[in-house]
Design a protein around this motif. Structure first.
Motif, PDB file in Angstrom:
ATOM      1  N   UNK A 189     -19.462 -16.167  41.517  1.00  0.00           N
ATOM      2  CA  UNK A 189     -18.465 -16.296  42.979  1.00  0.00           C
ATOM      3  C   UNK A 189     -18.658 -14.729  42.518  1.00  0.00           C
ATOM      4  N   UNK A 190     -18.307 -13.598  41.722  1.00  0.00           N
ATOM      5  CA  UNK A 190     -17.893 -13.078  41.705  1.00  0.00           C
ATOM      6  C   UNK A 190     -19.446 -11.728  41.465  1.00  0.00           C
ATOM      7  N   UNK A 191     -20.491 -12.365  40.865  1.00  0.00           N
ATOM      8  CA  UNK A 191     -21.523 -12.007  41.745  1.00  0.00           C
ATOM      9  C   UNK A 191     -22.112 -11.803  43.582  1.00  0.00           C
ATOM     10  N   UNK A 192     -21.398 -13.008  43.404  1.00  0.00           N
ATOM     11  CA  UNK A 192     -21.570 -12.761  44.799  1.00  0.00           C
ATOM     12  C   UNK A 192     -21.503 -12.461  45.676  1.00  0.00           C
ATOM     13  N   UNK A 193     -20.824 -11.846  45.425  1.00  0.00           N
ATOM     14  CA  UNK A 193     -19.519 -10.886  46.509  1.00  0.00           C
ATOM     15  C   UNK A 193     -19.816  -9.731  45.604  1.00  0.00           C
ATOM     16  N   UNK A 194     -20.419  -9.458  44.782  1.00  0.00           N
ATOM     17  CA  UNK A 194     -19.804  -8.205  44.510  1.00  0.00           C
ATOM     18  C   UNK A 194     -21.507  -7.527  44.814  1.00  0.00           C
ATOM     19  N   UNK A 195     -22.147  -8.591  45.462  1.00  0.00           N
ATOM     20  CA  UNK A 195     -24.076  -7.807  45.566  1.00  0.00           C
ATOM     21  C   UNK A 195     -23.737  -8.436  47.826  1.00  0.00           C
ATOM     22  N   UNK A 196     -23.195  -9.225  47.802  1.00  0.00           N
ATOM     23  CA  UNK A 196     -22.965  -9.229  49.738  1.00  0.00           C
ATOM     24  C   UNK A 196     -21.587  -8.681  50.240  1.00  0.00           C
ATOM     25  N   UNK A 197     -21.025  -8.151  49.683  1.00  0.00           N
ATOM     26  CA  UNK A 197     -19.625  -7.646  50.200  1.00  0.00           C
ATOM     27  C   UNK A 197     -18.825  -8.647  51.164  1.00  0.00           C
ATOM     28  N   UNK A 198     -18.895 -10.386  50.558  1.00  0.00           N
ATOM     29  CA  UNK A 198     -18.210 -11.051  50.892  1.00  0.00           C
ATOM     30  C   UNK A 198     -17.909 -12.504  50.977  1.00  0.00           C
ATOM     31  N   UNK A 199     -16.755 -13.331  50.757  1.00  0.00           N
ATOM     32  CA  UNK A 199     -16.451 -14.402  50.778  1.00  0.00           C
ATOM     33  C   UNK A 199     -16.855 -15.178  51.663  1.00  0.00           C
ATOM     34  N   UNK A 200     -16.914 -15.239  52.109  1.00  0.00           N
ATOM     35  CA  UNK A 200     -17.191 -16.162  53.541  1.00  0.00           C
ATOM     36  C   UNK A 200     -18.463 -16.971  53.716  1.00  0.00           C
ATOM     37  N   UNK A 201     -18.201 -18.540  53.620  1.00  0.00           N
ATOM     38  CA  UNK A 201     -18.936 -18.949  53.913  1.00  0.00           C
ATOM     39  C   UNK A 201     -20.106 -19.166  55.104  1.00  0.00           C
TER      40      UNK A 201
END
Length: 501
Positions: A356-368
Motif C-alpha cells: 500500500x505504501x508503494x502504491x501511494x508513493x507512486x500515485x500520491x493517492x490512497x483513494x480507491x
C-alpha cells in the motif's frame, strides 16, 4: 551465564545499542546503516533461542510455563521483583517475527526515508527502541517487568507517527497515545491487583492462579483483558487504529500491524488467561460475542471503505476478532489457532502495508476511486498486491487460512447452540472478508488506468523486492507447513490449558 541467557540479553541489548549508534554516528545514511546492522544481528540472535534444554515438547503439567532459556536475576529485592526473562514456543515465533519485520523496515529506510519528518537515522533509532519494548514484552516473565516493556513502545511510536506521517499525523498520534494510555492505566491497576494479592510478580508462579481468590481473578481478568483489548485492538476499542495506520509512514504501519498489535493478543493469552483462569472461564462467552462482533463489523466497514490503508487497517480488526474467538474457546485448537493467526496476520498485513505504501508513493493517492488499472501499468506490483490480498482473505495453502479456519472449528467443537451460532457468524465474516478483498482488487488492479496510475512505472526497486520477498515466502511456508509455528507451541499450550481444568 549460559549461552541461552547470553542470547536473551543480546536480543534486548543489540537493538538498544543500535538505536544509540544510529542516533550518534555522524552522517544520516551511516546512522541508518548502523541501525540496520544492529537489527540484522538481533534477528540472528533470536534464531538459536529455539529449543534449548527442554526441547520442543519438554513440558510437564507443572509448572505451566517452562522456558527453553531463562535469565532470573534480583532486580528490586525490597519489592521482591526480579529481572526474569524467558522464551518458549508461545513467545519464540513472535520474537523472530518482531526481529524480522524491524530488520526489513530499517533496511527499507536505506532506500527511502519518509517525507515530512526529521532525519532517517532518527527514524531508525526510534524503530529500534520500539523493537526493544516489543521484544521485552514477549520475553518478560515478571509481571512488573512486562508492564514496563509494554510501556516502552508508546513514546517512540508516537514520535514515528507524528514525525514522519501524513498530513493529519499529529491528531492520529495523539489519538493513539490517549487510547494506549487508557490501556496502560488499566494494565497497571490489573498488575497491582494481582501482585498485591499473590505477593509475587513472577509469571511462572502466577500462571494457574497462584491461589488467588475467585473475586480477585474476576477483577484482574477484567482489567487485564480491557487493557490488552485496547492494544490489540479489539472492537469496540479499535477506533485509534485506522487513523494511526492511515497517517503513519509505511514502516510505521508495518510495525504497528505486524507486531505491535500482537502485544495485546499475546498478553491476553500469557497474562490474562494464565494468571486469572477463573476469570477467563467466566468471561469466555462475552469474549466470544465481542470477537464475532469484531469480525462482522470489521468486514462491513471494509466493504464501505474507499481508502486503501484504512481498508487494510480495518481488516486487522476482523483478523484480530478471529484470534480472540480462538482464545475465547479456551481449547487447545482455539489457542493454537490464535497463535498461528497472530503470526499469519503479522506476515501478511505487514506485506499489505508495504505494498500500500508503494502504491501511494507512486500515485500520491490512497483513494480507491483514483487507483484503477494498476495491472496495466505495474503488473508486478498488482500481482504482489493480489497475492497478499488472497493470503489475507484466507485462501487454503497460504498462511491466513489456518488461524481463521481453526478458530471456527474450535468454536464448533466447544459445542452447544451458543458456540455453534458464533462459529456460523464467524464463518459468515470470513466470507465477507473475501468479498471486500476481491472488491479491493477489482477497484485497484482492474479496469482502465486512472490518471494517477497511468504515470506509474512498471518496475520494482531492488530494495522493495528485498523487503517484500521474505514475507511472501513466509506466507507460503506457513500456509503449506503450519507446523513451523504450531509444533513449537503445542506443548506450552497444553500446559497452559492444563491449569484451566
Amino acid at each position: 551465564m549460559s549461552f541461552g541467557q547470553f542470547l536473551l540479553v543480546a536480543v534486548l541489548a543489540l537493538p538498544a545499542l543500535g538505536a544509540v549508534a544510529a542516533a550518534l554516528v555522524p552522517g544520516d545514511r551511516a546512522g541508518r546503516l548502523a541501525g540496520t546492522v544492529a537489527a540484522g544481528l538481533t534477528l540472528l540472535a533470536t534464531l538459536p533461542l529455539l529449543g534449548g534444554d527442554h526441547g520442543w515438547f519438554g513440558y510437564g503439567p507443572r509448572p505451566a510455563v517452562q522456558p527453553w532459556h531463562q535469565l532470573d536475576l534480583p532486580w528490586v529485592p525490597g519489592l521482591n521483583l526480579r529481572f526474569h526473562l524467558g522464551v518458549d514456543g508461545i513467545s519464540w515465533p513472535l520474537v523472530v517475527l518482531t526481529a524480522l519485520l524491524t530488520l526489513l523496515c530499517c533496511g527499507y529506510t536505506l532506500w527511502r526515508v519518509p517525507e515530512g519528518g526529521g532525519s532517517g537515522r532518527a527514524l531508525v533509532a526510534l524503530l529500534l527502541v520500539v523493537e526493544v519494548g516489543i521484544l521485552g514484552t514477549f520475553l518478560a516473565l515478571d509481571l512488573v517487568l512486562f508492564f514496563l516493556f509494554f510501556e516502552v513502545v508508546l513514546l517512540p511510536m508516537y514520535a514515528v507517527i507524528a514525525g514522519w506521517g501524513g498530513d493529519d499525523r499529529r491528531r492520529a498520534a495523539r489519538k493513539f497515545t490517549l487510547y494506549t494510555l487508557l490501556g496502560s492505566v488499566l494494565l497497571l491497576v490489573g498488575v497491582y491487583v494481582v501482585v498485591a494479592a499473590a505477593g509475587t510478580a513472577d509469571l511462572v508462579t502466577l500462571t494457574g492462579g497462584a491461589g488467588l481468590s475467585r473475586g480477585t481473578q474476576l477483577a484482574a481478568f477484567t482489567l487485564l483483558a480491557l487493557a490488552f483489548a485496547v492494544k490489540s485492538p479489539l472492537w469496540p476499542l479499535h477506533s485509534w487504529l485506522p487513523d494511526a495506520h492511515t497517517q503513519a509512514p509505511t514502516v510505521g504501519s508495518v510495525i504497528l500491524a505486524g507486531v505491535l498489535l500482537k502485544m495485546g493478543t499475546y498478553g491476553l493469552i500469557r497474562v490474562a488467561v494464565g494468571v486469572a483462569p477463573e476469570g477467563a472461564r467466566w468471561a469466555a462467552p462475552a469474549l466470544g460475542v465481542l470477537a464475532v462482533a469484531a469480525i462482522l463489523v470489521g468486514a462491513l466497514v471494509c466493504l464501505a471503505q474507499d481508502e486503501l490503508k484504512r481498508l487494510i487497517a480495518y481488516s486487522s480488526v476482523g483478523h484480530m476478532g478471529f484470534v480472540l474467538l480462538g482464545v475465547a474457546t479456551l481449547t487447545a485448537t482455539g489457542v493454537q489457532a490464535a497463535l498461528i493467526g497472530n503470526i499469519a496476520h503479522g506476515v501478511i498485513t505487514g506485506l499489505l502495508f508495504f505494498l500500500a505504501g508503494a502504491v501511494k508513493d507512486r500515485t500520491h493517492s490512497g483513494s480507491l476511486a483514483e487507483l484503477s488499472g494498476l495491472r496495466e501499468t505495474a503488473p508486478r506490483l498488482a500481482g504482489l498486491l493480489g497475492f497478499a490480498a488472497v493470503a489475507s482473505l484466507g485462501l487454503p495453502g497460504l498462511a491466513g487460512f489456518w488461524g481463521e479456519a481453526f478458530a471456527v472449528v474450535a468454536a464448533v467443537r466447544r459445542g452447544g447452540g451458543f458456540w455453534t451460532t458464533l462459529a456460523v457468524l464467524a464463518a459468515l465474516g470470513g466470507a465477507l472478508t473475501a468479498a471486500y478483498f476481491l472488491r479491493l482488487l477489482r477497484r485497484v488492479t482492474h479496469g482502465r488506468p486512472s490518471p494517477a496510475v497511468a504515470r506509474v512505472a512498471p518496475g520494482l526497486a531492488g530494495a522493495e523486492l528485498t523487503a517484500w520477498a521474505p514475507l511472501v515466502l513466509l506466507a507460503l511456508a506457513v500456509g503449506l507447513v503450519p507446523a513451523l509455528v504450531l509444533s513449537y507451541a503445542s506443548g506450552p499450550v497444553d500446559a497452559l490449558l492444563g491449569v484451566l481444568k
